[in-house]
Design a protein around this motif. Structure first.
Motif, mmCIF file in Angstrom:
data_model
loop_
_atom_site.group_PDB
_atom_site.id
_atom_site.type_symbol
_atom_site.label_atom_id
_atom_site.label_comp_id
_atom_site.label_asym_id
_atom_site.label_seq_id
_atom_site.Cartn_x
_atom_site.Cartn_y
_atom_site.Cartn_z
ATOM 1 N N MET A 1 37.682 5.975 -16.036
ATOM 2 C CA MET A 1 38.861 6.627 -16.612
ATOM 3 C C MET A 1 39.791 7.125 -15.501
ATOM 4 O O MET A 1 41.001 6.914 -15.542
ATOM 5 N N GLN A 2 39.201 7.780 -14.499
ATOM 6 C CA GLN A 2 40.005 8.321 -13.393
ATOM 7 C C GLN A 2 40.744 7.222 -12.639
ATOM 8 O O GLN A 2 41.869 7.404 -12.196
ATOM 9 N N ALA A 3 40.082 6.071 -12.516
ATOM 10 C CA ALA A 3 40.668 4.961 -11.757
ATOM 11 C C ALA A 3 42.020 4.560 -12.327
ATOM 12 O O ALA A 3 42.914 4.133 -11.599
ATOM 13 N N ARG A 4 42.170 4.720 -13.643
ATOM 14 C CA ARG A 4 43.429 4.319 -14.287
ATOM 15 C C ARG A 4 44.621 5.129 -13.799
ATOM 16 O O ARG A 4 45.759 4.682 -13.852
ATOM 17 N N GLN A 5 44.332 6.358 -13.341
ATOM 18 C CA GLN A 5 45.417 7.235 -12.874
ATOM 19 C C GLN A 5 45.703 7.036 -11.386
ATOM 20 O O GLN A 5 46.658 7.595 -10.860
ATOM 21 N N LYS A 6 44.846 6.309 -10.694
ATOM 22 C CA LYS A 6 44.994 6.205 -9.239
ATOM 23 C C LYS A 6 45.989 5.115 -8.859
ATOM 24 O O LYS A 6 46.095 4.105 -9.557
ATOM 25 N N PRO A 7 46.693 5.303 -7.739
ATOM 26 C CA PRO A 7 47.707 4.304 -7.361
ATOM 27 C C PRO A 7 47.123 2.970 -6.897
ATOM 28 O O PRO A 7 46.131 2.945 -6.153
ATOM 29 N N LEU A 8 47.714 1.884 -7.363
ATOM 30 C CA LEU A 8 47.395 0.541 -6.864
ATOM 31 C C LEU A 8 48.734 -0.063 -6.435
ATOM 32 O O LEU A 8 49.561 -0.448 -7.256
ATOM 33 N N GLU A 9 48.913 -0.071 -5.136
ATOM 34 C CA GLU A 9 50.214 -0.455 -4.583
ATOM 35 C C GLU A 9 50.190 -1.942 -4.233
ATOM 36 O O GLU A 9 49.210 -2.438 -3.669
ATOM 37 N N ILE A 10 51.252 -2.653 -4.556
ATOM 38 C CA ILE A 10 51.328 -4.082 -4.200
ATOM 39 C C ILE A 10 52.401 -4.242 -3.133
ATOM 40 O O ILE A 10 53.538 -3.816 -3.323
ATOM 41 N N VAL A 11 52.027 -4.792 -1.997
ATOM 42 C CA VAL A 11 53.005 -4.961 -0.919
ATOM 43 C C VAL A 11 53.116 -6.436 -0.539
ATOM 44 O O VAL A 11 52.147 -7.198 -0.662
ATOM 45 N N ALA A 12 54.297 -6.803 -0.083
ATOM 46 C CA ALA A 12 54.505 -8.185 0.343
ATOM 47 C C ALA A 12 53.948 -8.358 1.758
ATOM 48 O O ALA A 12 53.968 -7.417 2.547
ATOM 49 N N PRO A 13 53.424 -9.531 2.081
ATOM 50 C CA PRO A 13 52.877 -9.735 3.429
ATOM 51 C C PRO A 13 53.988 -9.742 4.470
ATOM 52 O O PRO A 13 55.086 -10.222 4.189
ATOM 53 N N GLU A 14 53.686 -9.185 5.644
ATOM 54 C CA GLU A 14 54.705 -9.211 6.699
ATOM 55 C C GLU A 14 54.608 -10.471 7.539
ATOM 56 O O GLU A 14 55.491 -10.788 8.312
ATOM 57 N N THR A 15 53.485 -11.152 7.394
ATOM 58 C CA THR A 15 53.316 -12.382 8.159
ATOM 59 C C THR A 15 52.561 -13.407 7.328
ATOM 60 O O THR A 15 51.720 -13.051 6.513
ATOM 61 N N THR A 16 52.873 -14.659 7.529
ATOM 62 C CA THR A 16 52.113 -15.708 6.838
ATOM 63 C C THR A 16 51.576 -16.709 7.861
ATOM 64 O O THR A 16 51.134 -17.795 7.513
ATOM 65 N N ILE A 17 51.585 -16.293 9.133
ATOM 66 C CA ILE A 17 51.092 -17.181 10.193
ATOM 67 C C ILE A 17 49.585 -17.355 10.059
ATOM 68 O O ILE A 17 48.860 -16.393 9.819
ATOM 69 N N CYS A 18 49.115 -18.592 10.194
ATOM 70 C CA CYS A 18 47.675 -18.790 10.285
ATOM 71 C C CYS A 18 47.384 -19.725 11.450
ATOM 72 O O CYS A 18 48.261 -20.475 11.887
ATOM 73 N N TYR A 19 46.175 -19.634 11.984
ATOM 74 C CA TYR A 19 45.813 -20.399 13.186
ATOM 75 C C TYR A 19 44.930 -21.600 12.879
ATOM 76 O O TYR A 19 44.698 -22.438 13.727
ATOM 77 N N SER A 20 44.394 -21.633 11.646
ATOM 78 C CA SER A 20 43.563 -22.792 11.302
ATOM 79 C C SER A 20 43.725 -23.063 9.812
ATOM 80 O O SER A 20 44.042 -22.158 9.043
ATOM 81 N N LEU A 21 43.513 -24.317 9.443
ATOM 82 C CA LEU A 21 43.691 -24.694 8.042
ATOM 83 C C LEU A 21 42.487 -25.492 7.560
ATOM 84 O O LEU A 21 42.044 -26.427 8.233
ATOM 85 N N VAL A 22 41.963 -25.099 6.392
ATOM 86 C CA VAL A 22 40.876 -25.871 5.798
ATOM 87 C C VAL A 22 41.482 -27.117 5.170
ATOM 88 O O VAL A 22 42.434 -27.033 4.403
ATOM 89 N N GLN A 23 40.960 -28.288 5.548
ATOM 90 C CA GLN A 23 41.519 -29.534 5.041
ATOM 91 C C GLN A 23 40.821 -29.995 3.772
ATOM 92 O O GLN A 23 41.463 -30.431 2.839
ATOM 93 N N ASN A 24 39.497 -29.930 3.784
ATOM 94 C CA ASN A 24 38.750 -30.344 2.600
ATOM 95 C C ASN A 24 37.334 -29.800 2.653
ATOM 96 O O ASN A 24 36.886 -29.319 3.687
ATOM 97 N N PHE A 25 36.657 -29.877 1.499
ATOM 98 C CA PHE A 25 35.300 -29.355 1.378
ATOM 99 C C PHE A 25 34.331 -30.492 1.065
ATOM 100 O O PHE A 25 34.728 -31.522 0.522
ATOM 101 N N GLU A 26 33.079 -30.267 1.367
ATOM 102 C CA GLU A 26 32.061 -31.197 0.888
ATOM 103 C C GLU A 26 30.787 -30.424 0.626
ATOM 104 O O GLU A 26 30.563 -29.357 1.214
ATOM 105 N N LYS A 27 29.970 -30.960 -0.279
ATOM 106 C CA LYS A 27 28.702 -30.299 -0.574
ATOM 107 C C LYS A 27 27.600 -30.985 0.215
ATOM 108 O O LYS A 27 27.707 -32.167 0.545
#
Ligand SMILES: Cc1cc2nc3c(=O)[nH]c(=O)nc-3n(C[C@H](O)[C@H](O)[C@H](O)COP(=O)(O)OP(=O)(O)OC[C@H]3O[C@@H](n4cnc5c(N)ncnc54)[C@H](O)[C@@H]3O)c2cc1C
Lengths: 317, 248
Positions: free
Chosen positions: B193-219
């Motif tokens: 119940m208390q959680a409903r009153q608590k703040p949940l803030e949504i912010v935009a990312p300041e960066t979208t840089i990444c250093y590696s990319l997953v290309q595909n998966f396998e099992k």
């Protein structure tokens, strides 16, 4: 340009993980026509590295400070990576190496890729296969940076000898401004650790209680193995947390994993799956572990283990 | 005292792992998501500091809308505030960089990440974050005791433990040992119940840089059937291990 590998040692003696990253680094250096340089700390027996293809070892003397200081280690290695303009840096998957990796990657502005299980399938851009979802799957990851830092899963490449000639140079140990300092170590010295072991003997709830663990310990002793346990066993305090293996415990990538009285829950199997050969001893033929194991005995641990210990002892004589 | 706990939204440990779109994406269909277990140990330790010292606990995750249920669970467990950085991250560097931008806006004395997440197992977010912020990082943290602005810590190492000291601020990689399984907090009705009153803030990312990319998966390849050995035939087992598997 060069390939750089972090050669780990304990009390000056090179660890198997150090030889494995050297072997792996050699294969990359050959494929790329690059020099292979090792960076080690306080190594007393450098010559063995010549057998694994190192062209050069930068040996750093840490003086009176014998602890692993992640800040000083990473800065020392970063200096050499920059000086040699390295395109690939390889570290092992030990606790220390996995601690150092991310920090070093920031210092040299490299892409960090962990849990790598094979040689790169492509260079420029570099592509490697790594395990994910705690060994339930693999993915192919492509580096987007000029320099890539690879953490190699233990026992995934193995040791490959390739001798040449190596020169040994000494480098300075970098300073640190960090407030974080090691004050002491509590090391279990007389036992082989799960990370370093070729064989791991693991006990589950099927052993009924901590008073029966001598069976696991005696078996481990004749095999020169490390001991491990399932999660409930450590949660109930039968064994220390440091022995808990699985998805939420330590990963195991040994050559041989023997599970006794362990049912083989999905979370347990996830953590131990990269072990090469798995043996299960369980009195329930329906236990899920039998689906994951290479060899199995359906039987009572309390009867099978003493016999196994006896036979192995006789064989060792 | 301000504590930031970084939370990762991961598939439940019993999940069957499947991929879609020609093995380029994780198939979330039928998968339950949970707070990454290592992060939950860290969150529990943070709540203890809240109860003992009145520390303010903020939880943060880098992820899309689908991550909000676990943030709400963290609030119900006792966190004071939640932040969601609204981007589907590509790699650990991107997650760490997004978190670093949050840490530059508000000063946190203690930043807690999990040792590693159980989905990508990168084990890198805490270390990269700390190095970017130029503050110390302790991986595999199994003990944390505060004495004013000084802190006593323990790291689990291969074959033992290491004792350390530091001063705040610091980033730690939490795991079991920091608190025990039995200490984990199950949210009660009041918390929810208390959680409903608590703040949940949504912010935009300041960066979208990444250093590696997953290309595909396998099992992994399907395993062959187990070779059963009779309980009376111990010599047979030893022979197989020695001569067939060659592991003795
Ligand atoms: C979020 C989460 C994370 C988890 N992470 C982990 C993890 O990291 N590692 C882990 O291990 N578990 C983990 N678990 C727990 C896991 O689901 C199982 O509960 C656990 O692995 C079972 O442990 P066990 O095999 O020792 O016990 P049990 O499942 O009780 O199995 C005992 C086995 O012993 C056999 N047995 C009994 N008597 C004998 C005898 N005399 N001789 C031979 N065999 C006998 C039985 O047939 C049975 O198969 C996790 C669970 C959750 C929910």
């Amino acid at each position: 340009m060069a390939v750089i590998v972090f050669i780990e040692s304990q009390e000056g003696v090179i660890k198997k993980a150090g030889l494995e990253v050297a072997s792996y680094g050699r294969s990359i250096a050959d494929a790329q026509g690059l020099k292979l340089i090792g960076v080690g700390f306080n190594i007393k027996d450098p010559l063995v590295l010549e057998l694994y293809g190192l062209d050069q070892l930068c040996n750093i003397d840490t003086q009176e400070d014998s602890f692993f200081d992640v800040e000083r280690y990473s800065s020392s290695i970063a200096k050499i990576v920059e000086k040699e303009n390295a395109s690939i840096v390889v570290i092992s998957a030990s606790a220390d190496a996995r601690y150092l990796g991310p920090i070093l990657s920031v210092k040299v502005d490299a892409a960090y890729v962990s849990n790598v299980v094979e040689l790169p399938s492509q260079y420029g851009p570099l592509k490697v296969k790594r395990s994910c979802f705690t060994n339930k799957a693999f993915n192919e990851t492509q580096s987007e940076k000029k320099c890539t830092l690879i953490s190699l899963s233990s026992n995934s490449f193995g040791l490959k000898e390739k001798s040449g000639t190596m020169k040994v140079t000494s480098e300075t140990y970098s300073d640190s401004q960090s407030s974080l300092k090691v004050s002491s170590l509590d090391k279990i010295t007389d036992k082989v650790s799960i990370a370093d072991a070729d064989i791991v003997v693991s006990g589950g709830r099927g052993l009924k209680g901590p008073e029966n663990w001598h069976l696991i310990e005696d078996l481990a002793e004749v095999l020169g193995a490390a001991t491990a346990c399932s999660k409930p066993v450590s949660d109930m305090g039968w064994r220390s947390h440091s022995e808990h293996v699985g998805q939420t415990g330590k990963p195991v990538a040994s050559n041989l994993y023997i599970a006794i009285g362990v049912s083989g829950a999905i979370q347990h199997l996830a953590g131990i799956n990269s072990s090469k050969i798995k043996v299960v001893i369980n009195n329930d033929p329906e236990a899920p572990f039998f689906k994951a194991a290479d060899y199995g005995i359906v039987g009572d641990a309390f009867e099978v283990i003493p016999k196994l210990i006896e036979k192995l002892k006789a064989r060792n004589l | 005292m301000n504590i930031l706990v970084c939370i990762s939204n991961v598939p439940d440990t019993t999940s069957k792992i499947n991929f879609k779109e020609n093995n380029t994406a994780f198939d979330t269909q039928g998968v339950q998501f949970i707070i990454n277990p290592n992060d939950e140990f860290g969150l529990t330790r943070a709540i203890w500091l809240q109860q003992k010292l009145g520390a303010k606990v903020t939880v943060v995750t880098v992820g899309d809308l689908s991550c909000e249920p676990i943030l709400k669970k963290c609030l119900a467990i006792g966190a004071d505030k939640a932040i969601r950085i609204d981007v589907k991250p590509q790699d650990g560097l991107q997650v760490a960089s997004c978190l670093a931008s949050i840490c530059k806006k508000t000063e946190y004395d203690l930043v807690i990440t999990g040792r590693e997440s159980i989905d990508y197992n990168g084990g890198m977010v805490g270390g990269i974050l700390a190095a970017q912020l130029k503050i110390p990082y302790l991986a595999n943290c199994i003990q944390l005791e505060l004495e004013g602005s000084n802190i006593n810590l323990q790291r689990e190492i291969d074959g033992g433990k290491e004792n350390l000291t530091a001063s705040l601020p610091i980033v730690i990689g939490a795991q079991k040992g920091l608190v025990e399984e039995k200490d984990l907090i199950i949210p009660n009705m009041r918390g929810i119940m208390q959680a409903r009153q608590k703040p949940l803030e949504i912010v935009a990312p300041e960066t979208t840089i990444c250093y590696s990319l997953v290309q595909n998966f396998e099992k992994p390849e399907e395993k062959g059937p187990v070779k059963l050995v009779d309980a009376e035939d111990i010599d047979g087992l030893i022979d197989l291990l020695e001569n067939e598997a060659k592991v003795l």
